[in-house]
Design a protein around this motif. Structure first.
Motif, PDB file in Angstrom:
ATOM      1  N   ARG A   1     -12.031   7.490 -13.944  1.00 39.40           N
ATOM      2  CA  ARG A   1     -10.881   6.641 -13.640  1.00 39.40           C
ATOM      3  C   ARG A   1      -9.620   7.499 -13.567  1.00 39.40           C
ATOM      4  O   ARG A   1      -9.489   8.481 -14.256  1.00 39.40           O
ATOM      5  CB  ARG A   1     -10.701   5.582 -14.716  1.00 39.40           C
TER       6      ARG A   1
ATOM      7  N   ASP B   1     -13.161   1.271  -6.527  1.00 42.49           N
ATOM      8  CA  ASP B   1     -13.319   0.225  -7.530  1.00 42.49           C
ATOM      9  C   ASP B   1     -13.534  -1.091  -6.806  1.00 42.49           C
ATOM     10  O   ASP B   1     -12.736  -1.460  -5.935  1.00 42.49           O
ATOM     11  CB  ASP B   1     -12.062   0.101  -8.410  1.00 42.49           C
TER      12      ASP B   1
ATOM     13  N   ASN C   1     -13.530  -5.064  -7.001  1.00 42.91           N
ATOM     14  CA  ASN C   1     -12.920  -6.121  -7.805  1.00 42.91           C
ATOM     15  C   ASN C   1     -13.462  -7.471  -7.369  1.00 42.91           C
ATOM     16  O   ASN C   1     -13.536  -7.758  -6.176  1.00 42.91           O
ATOM     17  CB  ASN C   1     -11.397  -6.100  -7.629  1.00 42.91           C
ATOM     18  N   ARG C   2     -13.813  -8.283  -8.325  1.00 37.28           N
ATOM     19  CA  ARG C   2     -14.293  -9.637  -8.041  1.00 37.28           C
ATOM     20  C   ARG C   2     -13.153 -10.604  -8.346  1.00 37.28           C
ATOM     21  O   ARG C   2     -12.655 -10.656  -9.469  1.00 37.28           O
ATOM     22  CB  ARG C   2     -15.508  -9.962  -8.904  1.00 37.28           C
ATOM     23  N   ILE C   3     -12.742 -11.358  -7.331  1.00 38.01           N
ATOM     24  CA  ILE C   3     -11.680 -12.340  -7.487  1.00 38.01           C
ATOM     25  C   ILE C   3     -12.375 -13.673  -7.782  1.00 38.01           C
ATOM     26  O   ILE C   3     -12.752 -14.411  -6.875  1.00 38.01           O
ATOM     27  CB  ILE C   3     -10.806 -12.452  -6.213  1.00 38.01           C
TER      28      ILE C   3
ATOM     29  N   ASP D   1     -10.981  -1.145  -3.739  1.00 41.53           N
ATOM     30  CA  ASP D   1      -9.822  -0.256  -3.713  1.00 41.53           C
ATOM     31  C   ASP D   1     -10.352   1.167  -3.596  1.00 41.53           C
ATOM     32  O   ASP D   1     -11.168   1.592  -4.420  1.00 41.53           O
ATOM     33  CB  ASP D   1      -8.991  -0.360  -4.990  1.00 41.53           C
TER      34      ASP D   1
ATOM     35  N   ARG E   1      -7.163  -1.146   0.425  1.00 42.34           N
ATOM     36  CA  ARG E   1      -7.751  -2.348  -0.168  1.00 42.34           C
ATOM     37  C   ARG E   1      -8.440  -3.118   0.945  1.00 42.34           C
ATOM     38  O   ARG E   1      -7.794  -3.544   1.906  1.00 42.34           O
ATOM     39  CB  ARG E   1      -6.672  -3.200  -0.819  1.00 42.34           C
TER      40      ARG E   1
END
Length: 114
Positions: free
Chosen positions: A4, A43, A45-47, A56, A92
């Protein structure tokens, strides 16, 4: 597994601390570097409340730590098309599992320059 990005304690810049250009004295922030080796950080991301996914993506030179900028992409956030962060260093992009049906349009935002 990718490392990270964090704020480096050596130089104060957000990147992988192990790749800090302050630790590589002969190559500082892109000077005298031909950028031949890269690190790609992604990365997903789950919304949850929207049932959507975003990825991202960041790219930096492994030798000098200089971040790359995505070109030709509007800045903002959209669940319908790829967009970049305001500084252009993060792409993104919306994504979905293979074969999933597209969800109804989810609002986003776009940054316009004056």
């Amino acid at each position: 597994m990718s490392e990270r990005w964090n704020t480096c304690t050596d130089c104060g810049v957000t990147h992988s601390p192990a790749l800090c250009p302050d630790r590589i004295p002969e190559v500082k922030r892109g000077i005298n570097c031909v950028h031949l080796d890269f690190a790609v950080h992604a990365d997903v991301n789950r919304i949850e409340d929207k049932g959507a996914f975003m990825v991202d993506i960041r790219v930096e030179c492994l030798t000098c730590g200089l971040p790359f900028e995505f070109v030709g992409v509007d800045a903002g956030l959209s669940f319908a098309q790829p967009m970049a962060s305001v500084d252009g260093q993060i792409l993104r992009a919306p994504l979905r599992p293979k074969g999933c049906i597209l969800l109804p349009a989810i609002p986003g935002s776009k940054v316009k320059a004056n």
